[in-house]
Motif scaffolding. Sequence first.
Motif, short mmCIF file in Angstrom:
data_model
loop_
_atom_site.label_atom_id
_atom_site.label_comp_id
_atom_site.label_asym_id
_atom_site.label_seq_id
_atom_site.Cartn_x
_atom_site.Cartn_y
_atom_site.Cartn_z
N THR A 172 1.02 -1.58 0.11
CA THR A 172 0.32 -0.11 -0.05
C THR A 172 0.79 1.45 -0.09
OG1 THR A 172 -1.76 -1.32 1.01
CG2 THR A 172 -2.52 1.17 1.08
N LEU A 173 0.63 2.77 -0.98
CA LEU A 173 1.02 3.39 -1.24
C LEU A 173 0.75 4.51 0.11
CD1 LEU A 173 3.19 5.08 -2.91
CD2 LEU A 173 0.76 6.05 -3.93
N ASP A 174 2.35 4.90 1.09
CA ASP A 174 2.18 5.78 2.15
C ASP A 174 2.83 7.09 1.10
OD1 ASP A 174 3.17 8.00 3.56
OD2 ASP A 174 3.86 6.38 5.32
N ARG A 175 1.46 8.11 1.01
CA ARG A 175 1.60 9.12 0.38
C ARG A 175 2.64 10.16 0.71
NH1 ARG A 175 -3.16 9.30 -4.01
NH2 ARG A 175 -4.15 7.50 -3.60
N ARG A 176 1.91 9.86 2.30
CA ARG A 176 3.85 11.28 2.89
C ARG A 176 4.74 11.12 2.07
NH1 ARG A 176 2.23 9.18 8.50
NH2 ARG A 176 2.79 7.08 7.63
N ASN A 177 5.45 9.84 1.85
CA ASN A 177 6.84 9.69 1.02
C ASN A 177 6.79 8.79 -0.06
OD1 ASN A 177 6.50 7.18 1.90
ND2 ASN A 177 7.53 7.73 4.65
N ARG A 178 6.13 9.20 -1.04
CA ARG A 178 5.65 8.43 -1.52
C ARG A 178 6.33 6.20 -1.91
NH1 ARG A 178 7.39 11.76 -7.33
NH2 ARG A 178 5.54 13.47 -7.16
N GLU A 179 6.29 5.37 -0.45
CA GLU A 179 6.39 4.46 -0.16
C GLU A 179 5.73 3.29 -0.37
OE1 GLU A 179 9.19 4.58 3.14
OE2 GLU A 179 10.90 5.00 1.57
N PHE A 180 6.32 2.41 -0.70
CA PHE A 180 4.92 1.70 -0.32
C PHE A 180 4.93 0.37 0.67
CE2 PHE A 180 3.40 2.27 -5.62
CZ PHE A 180 2.56 1.98 -5.61
N ARG A 181 4.31 0.52 1.86
CA ARG A 181 4.84 -0.37 2.32
C ARG A 181 4.23 -2.20 2.66
NH1 ARG A 181 7.67 2.09 6.34
NH2 ARG A 181 7.63 4.59 6.05
N LEU A 182 4.39 -3.07 3.18
CA LEU A 182 3.90 -4.79 2.60
C LEU A 182 2.87 -4.82 3.67
CD1 LEU A 182 3.99 -7.43 1.47
CD2 LEU A 182 5.49 -7.72 3.50
N THR A 183 1.12 -5.05 3.13
CA THR A 183 0.29 -4.67 3.77
C THR A 183 -0.14 -6.50 3.88
OG1 THR A 183 -0.65 -4.16 2.50
CG2 THR A 183 -0.29 -2.63 4.10
N ARG A 184 -0.65 -6.51 3.16
CA ARG A 184 -0.92 -8.63 2.59
C ARG A 184 0.33 -9.12 1.96
NH1 ARG A 184 -6.74 -8.79 3.22
NH2 ARG A 184 -7.58 -6.65 2.99
N ALA A 185 0.65 -10.07 3.02
CA ALA A 185 1.62 -11.16 2.62
C ALA A 185 0.48 -12.55 1.96
CB ALA A 185 2.76 -11.16 3.79
N ALA A 186 1.67 -12.97 1.38
CA ALA A 186 1.33 -14.36 0.94
C ALA A 186 -0.10 -14.61 0.73
CB ALA A 186 2.00 -15.44 1.76
N VAL A 187 -0.63 -14.30 -0.40
CA VAL A 187 -2.13 -14.11 -0.53
C VAL A 187 -2.47 -15.00 -1.40
CG1 VAL A 187 -3.79 -12.88 -2.06
CG2 VAL A 187 -1.72 -10.95 -0.53
N ARG A 188 -3.21 -15.43 -0.46
CA ARG A 188 -3.84 -17.06 -1.20
C ARG A 188 -5.59 -16.61 -1.63
NH1 ARG A 188 -0.77 -19.98 -3.40
NH2 ARG A 188 -2.56 -21.32 -2.84
N ALA A 282 -1.39 -16.84 -6.25
CA ALA A 282 -2.19 -16.70 -5.39
C ALA A 282 -2.89 -17.88 -5.00
CB ALA A 282 -3.21 -15.45 -5.46
N GLY A 283 -2.89 -18.97 -5.97
CA GLY A 283 -3.41 -20.40 -6.17
C GLY A 283 -5.23 -20.16 -7.10
N GLY A 284 -5.21 -19.03 -7.43
CA GLY A 284 -5.88 -19.40 -8.79
C GLY A 284 -5.31 -19.30 -10.09
N THR A 285 -6.69 -19.27 -11.08
CA THR A 285 -5.73 -19.45 -12.54
C THR A 285 -6.60 -19.06 -13.57
OG1 THR A 285 -5.31 -21.64 -14.10
CG2 THR A 285 -7.67 -21.46 -12.38
N ALA A 286 -6.11 -18.74 -14.70
CA ALA A 286 -7.07 -18.18 -15.66
C ALA A 286 -6.14 -18.37 -17.08
CB ALA A 286 -5.66 -16.33 -16.33
N THR A 287 -7.86 -18.62 -18.01
CA THR A 287 -8.10 -19.55 -19.34
C THR A 287 -8.34 -18.24 -20.18
OG1 THR A 287 -9.01 -21.39 -20.12
CG2 THR A 287 -9.59 -20.13 -18.71
N ASP A 288 -8.35 -18.98 -21.24
CA ASP A 288 -9.10 -18.14 -22.75
C ASP A 288 -10.29 -18.83 -22.76
OD1 ASP A 288 -8.39 -20.82 -23.85
OD2 ASP A 288 -7.28 -18.91 -25.90
N GLY A 289 -10.34 -20.06 -21.77
CA GLY A 289 -11.76 -20.73 -22.09
C GLY A 289 -11.61 -21.93 -22.48
#
Length: 343
Positions: A172-188, A282-289
């Motif tokens: 998530t972007l910390d707008r005060r210093n333009r830094e991204f900080r980890l807010t969710r790790a190993a998303v499933r 993240a444990g999902g998938t994607a297809t063209d059908g």
Amino acid sequence: MLQLAEHLEAWAGPSNGRQAVAETVFALARASAELAELVAEGPLAGELGQVVGASDDGDGQKALDLRANDLFLRHLHHAPVAAVASEEMPAPVALRGAAPVAVAMDPLDGSNNIEINGPLGTLFSLLPSERHDDPALPFTAAGDRQLAAGCVLYGPHTVLMLTLGAGVQIFTLDRRNREFRLTRAAVRMPEARREYAINASNARHWSLPVRAFVEECVAGSAGPRGTDYNMRWLGCVAADAYRVLLRGGIYLYPGDARPGYGRGRLRLAYEANPIAFLMDQAGGTATDGFVPILEIAPQTLHQRVPLIFGSRDKVARVVSLHLDGVPAAGQRPLFGARGLFRS
């Protein structure tokens, strides 16, 4: 909270190849932080939604499309990037010919949302650049060759969904210093969410397999799925990807019978591929059908592809309907000519 720079440094270690990827991702993140500020200004930054050129989808190229493209190119000039391909450019641009990384990107996703203050996004894919005599060559690789991929969502707060090939992390972007900080790790991705996303205004143009799946969802607890579903559609695939990553469900932008939409609307190299990589990690998938998105090699830079992504069980159902030809669909009243969606 861990900063993106710290995360990238720890992941890269002493490997020159990984360091090049890390530097490129960091450059893209810095560009995203700058773009987030511009997006937040809205009309104060000028007529960002003004149509300034033509586009293949007929919606027109917006002023913010071009400003975003220029912004990302400026940041990538300082990264170890051999070539950049963008939705906003007809052909790849060579940067540092001997660099090991190539970047495919959609610098501004959802530009029709600019004037309504809706969600916007950025998508990017990092690929190996092994031959330096042809800047277009890296972009012919299938999605399973990606080194990293990411998706940025500019909403009430700005988030970066990132995979380096070892799971998905959200910053998530910390707008005060333009830094991204980890807010969710190993998303499933959750499996059981009862949500689907599709532009139902195109229902009369859908193929029978897509129509059959959506009618299963619409039928709810009285239909074959035995449970009620909600529909979501945000007009920005980056926003829908974020929702699916966190909540599960399924997203569909299939090919349909409209002129020019036989292979869908979204682009393989810089929209479908990064999303597919994120979903897979993240444990999902994607297809063209029919086949996984990550197995499809682009034949042209701006090649379109039907895109269906989300929880594995729901995507698998759509694939089975395609592969089986929906043999019984026309025999049941729900899916017949008098079904919910008529041709």
